[in-house]
Design an enzyme around this catalytic site. Structure first.
Site, PDB file in Angstrom:
ATOM      1  N   ASP A 182     -14.270 133.521  81.381  1.00 17.07           N
ATOM      2  CA  ASP A 182     -13.009 133.716  82.169  1.00 17.07           C
ATOM      3  C   ASP A 182     -12.059 134.183  81.074  1.00 17.07           C
ATOM      4  O   ASP A 182     -11.793 133.278  80.255  1.00 17.07           O
ATOM      5  CB  ASP A 182     -12.736 132.347  82.787  1.00 17.07           C
ATOM      6  CG  ASP A 182     -11.275 132.600  83.614  1.00 17.07           C
ATOM      7  OD1 ASP A 182     -11.023 133.906  84.314  1.00 17.07           O
ATOM      8  OD2 ASP A 182     -10.419 131.711  83.431  1.00 17.07           O
ATOM      9  N   GLU A 266     -15.566 138.623  84.836  1.00 21.02           N
ATOM     10  CA  GLU A 266     -14.768 139.221  85.845  1.00 21.02           C
ATOM     11  C   GLU A 266     -14.275 140.643  85.453  1.00 21.02           C
ATOM     12  O   GLU A 266     -13.658 140.901  84.327  1.00 21.02           O
ATOM     13  CB  GLU A 266     -13.610 138.307  86.112  1.00 21.02           C
ATOM     14  CG  GLU A 266     -12.882 138.403  87.315  1.00 21.02           C
ATOM     15  CD  GLU A 266     -11.644 137.412  87.584  1.00 21.02           C
ATOM     16  OE1 GLU A 266     -11.356 137.369  88.977  1.00 21.02           O
ATOM     17  OE2 GLU A 266     -11.523 136.630  86.817  1.00 21.02           O
ATOM     18  N   CYS A 319     -13.997 125.155  94.244  1.00 22.56           N
ATOM     19  CA  CYS A 319     -14.465 123.901  93.322  1.00 22.56           C
ATOM     20  C   CYS A 319     -15.895 124.186  93.138  1.00 22.56           C
ATOM     21  O   CYS A 319     -17.043 124.632  93.874  1.00 22.56           O
ATOM     22  CB  CYS A 319     -14.627 122.671  94.344  1.00 22.56           C
ATOM     23  SG  CYS A 319     -15.299 121.393  93.455  1.00 22.56           S
ATOM     24  N   CYS A 322     -18.686 121.566  94.738  1.00 22.16           N
ATOM     25  CA  CYS A 322     -19.101 121.332  96.118  1.00 22.16           C
ATOM     26  C   CYS A 322     -18.617 122.809  97.111  1.00 22.16           C
ATOM     27  O   CYS A 322     -19.214 122.922  97.999  1.00 22.16           O
ATOM     28  CB  CYS A 322     -18.128 120.449  97.014  1.00 22.16           C
ATOM     29  SG  CYS A 322     -16.550 120.430  96.904  1.00 22.16           S
ATOM     30  N   CYS A 338     -10.208 118.359  93.806  1.00 18.32           N
ATOM     31  CA  CYS A 338     -10.964 118.698  94.845  1.00 18.32           C
ATOM     32  C   CYS A 338     -10.502 117.865  95.916  1.00 18.32           C
ATOM     33  O   CYS A 338     -10.877 116.778  95.812  1.00 18.32           O
ATOM     34  CB  CYS A 338     -12.380 119.047  94.633  1.00 18.32           C
ATOM     35  SG  CYS A 338     -13.030 119.669  96.053  1.00 18.32           S
ATOM     36  N   CYS A 341     -14.586 116.694  97.455  1.00 17.95           N
ATOM     37  CA  CYS A 341     -15.482 115.849  96.510  1.00 17.95           C
ATOM     38  C   CYS A 341     -14.661 114.901  95.671  1.00 17.95           C
ATOM     39  O   CYS A 341     -15.199 113.768  95.103  1.00 17.95           O
ATOM     40  CB  CYS A 341     -16.566 116.547  95.725  1.00 17.95           C
ATOM     41  SG  CYS A 341     -15.724 117.633  94.633  1.00 17.95           S
ATOM     42  N   ASP A 348      -9.605 126.543  84.338  1.00 19.45           N
ATOM     43  CA  ASP A 348     -10.265 128.005  83.635  1.00 19.45           C
ATOM     44  C   ASP A 348     -11.452 127.586  83.645  1.00 19.45           C
ATOM     45  O   ASP A 348     -12.567 128.148  83.727  1.00 19.45           O
ATOM     46  CB  ASP A 348      -9.651 127.858  82.026  1.00 19.45           C
ATOM     47  CG  ASP A 348      -8.342 128.294  82.279  1.00 19.45           C
ATOM     48  OD1 ASP A 348      -7.789 128.999  83.055  1.00 19.45           O
ATOM     49  OD2 ASP A 348      -7.518 127.807  81.464  1.00 19.45           O
TER      50      ASP A 348
END
Length: 374
Positions: A182, A266, A319, A322, A338, A341, A348
Site C-alpha cells: 500500500d 494498487e 476489515c 471479517c 471494526c 469483530c 495502512d
C-alpha cells in the site's frame, strides 16, 4: 534475450565537448524546425506530414544549412525518428501523451547513435567525427556490444552515455512468500507483513536551500554570466534531489523483488491524484510512478509476478479479519475498530493485507487477465 540500457557517466575532453555541443545544437535545430513545419502544415492546410516526407525534407535542410553536414547524419535521422515516436504517442489515446514540444538550449540535451556512427572495441566507445574514445567511468562491464547509444547532458552539465545491450536476465529462486503493498505519504509504502518504510521526503529536505537559490536566480540579469552560474547551482541541487530519490527507490524495489514471489499493488491514477493542489507536491516527491515502474520491470526480469488491484477496490474500508465494510473513513483517521469483530485496525497495514488478498484471488482465478485483479 532481452534488451537493457546501461547508463554510465563520462567526462569528455574539450574537443569532444565542443563536438557534442555542436551535435546537440544540430539535433535541436532539426527537431524544432521540423516540428514547426509539421504544426504549420496541419494548422494551415490540415495535412499531417509523414516520416518519409520529413526525411526527404531533411535533405533540403542540409543543403540550405551546410553546417548540419559537420555532424554525423545518423544523429539527424534519429532525431526525426524520435519525433515520429512522439507523434505516435500523442495520437495514441491510451497513452495520453502531450503534443511534442520545442527543445530549449538550456534544457536537457541528447543524441542517439546507431552502430553506423560509433565503434565499440575492447570496452571503449568512439563516436563518429572523433578519433579518441570517450572517457567513460565504467561501473560494470557491458554484457554485449551495444546496438545503439544515447549521449545526454543534463541541466547540471553532467554527461551520460546509455548503452542498449542484449542480456539474459537472471531468474531468482522461487519462494513461497507473497506481499501486498500500500503506497502512502507518511510512509513511502506499507506491506502486509507490517513493514513501514518511512518517506525520505527528499524535496522537503532541500526545499529551504532550493528556495534560497531560486530567489537569487530571480534577481540576476537575464543573459548575464552570473545568471548562468546561478542557474547551474539550481540545476545541480535539483539533480541531487533526483539522484537521492532514484537511489532510495532502487534499493526499496530491489529488496521487495528479491524477497517475494508475488507482489500485489494498487493501480493508482497518479496523474489524476496530482491535480489535488494540497497533495501534488508530496505525491511527486514520493515518486509513486517510478516506484511502480521499477517494480514492474524488475519483477519481470527476476521471474516474479506483479499483480495490480483496481484502484476502486475499498482496501482501507474493509476489515481484513471479517470482511466488514465501514461506510465512511476520512483520510485523517489512521486507526479504527471494526464494528463487527471488534479488532483494532491500522489503516495502512489493513489496506496492504486486503490488497494482497484481492491480488492473490484474482491471480488464482485468472479470469481478469494476467497481472490484474479487481
Amino acid at each position: 534475450m532481452t534488451k537493457r540500457a546501461y547508463k554510465e557517466r563520462f567526462y569528455p575532453t574539450p574537443e569532444q565537448a565542443a563536438l557534442l555541443a555542436q551535435s546537440f545544437g544540430c539535433a535541436r535545430f532539426v527537431w524544432n524546425n521540423t516540428l514547426a513545419y509539421r504544426t504549420e502544415a496541419y494548422q494551415l492546410l490540415g495535412e499531417s506530414v509523414s516520416h518519409s516526407a520529413a526525411e526527404r525534407r531533411l535533405v533540403g535542410l542540409k543543403a540550405e544549412f551546410s553546417w548540419l553536414k559537420e555532424v554525423s547524419s545518423v544523429i539527424l535521422q534519429q532525431t526525426l525518428r524520435d519525433q515520429k515516436a512522439a507523434f505516435d504517442n500523442f495520437n495514441n489515446p491510451k497513452l495520453k501523451a502531450r503534443y511534442p514540444r520545442f527543445k530549449r538550449k538550456n534544457g536537457r540535451q541528447s543524441i542517439r547513435l546507431t552502430k553506423a556512427a560509433f565503434r565499440y572495441r575492447d570496452g571503449e566507445i568512439t563516436i563518429a567525427k572523433t578519433t579518441a574514445p570517450l572517457p567513460i567511468r565504467w561501473s560494470r562491464p557491458l554484457p554485449s556490444a551495444p546496438s545503439s547509444i544515447t549521449i545526454s547532458k543534463d541541466r547540471a552539465g553532467r554527461y551520460f552515455i546509455s548503452c542498449l545491450c542484449a542480456f539474459d536476465p537472471e531468474t531468482l529462486p522461487v519462494t513461497s512468500k507473497t506481499v501486498g503493498i500500500d503506497l502512502g505519504l507518511a510512509d513511502l509504502f506499507i506491506t502486509s507483513d507490517g513493514v513501514k518504510l518511512g518517506n525520505p521526503r527528499h524535496l522537503k529536505r532541500y526545499e529551504a536551500k532550493l528556495a534560497y537559490l531560486q530567489r537569487r536566480l530571480a534577481k540576476k540579469q537575464k543573459g548575464s554570466n552570473n545568471r548562468n552560474k546561478q542557474r547551474q547551482k539550481v540545476a545541480k541541487l535539483h539533480a541531487k534531489i533526483v539522484d537521492c530519490r532514484r537511489d532510495a527507490l532502487h534499493k526499496a524495489t530491489r529488496a521487495l523483488v528479491n524477497e517475494n514471489q508475488v507482489l500485489c499493488i494498487e493501480s493508482l491514477s497518479i496523474i489524476g491524484m496530482i491535480k489535488n493542489r494540497s497533495l501534488a507536491k508530496a505525491i511527486s516527491d514520493a515518486g509513486w510512478g517510478e516506484f511502480v515502474r521499477q517494480l514492474e520491470y524488475k519483477a519481470a526480469w527476476a521471474g516474479r509476478q506483479l499483480v495490480r488491484v483496481s484502484q476502486w477496490f475499498p482496501s482501507s474500508k474493509l476489515c481484513h479479519g471479517c470482511g466488514h465494510k465501514v461506510e465512511k473513513l476520512p483520510l485523517s483517521q489512521r486507526h479504527w475498530r471494526c464494528g463487527s469483530c471488534g479488532n483494532p485496525i491500522d489503516r495502512d497495514i489493513n489496506a496492504a493485507n486486503n490488497i494482497r488478498t484481492a491480488g492473490l484471488a484474482g491471480l488464482a482465478c485468472g479470469a481478469t487477465g494476467a497481472g490484474t485483479a479487481v
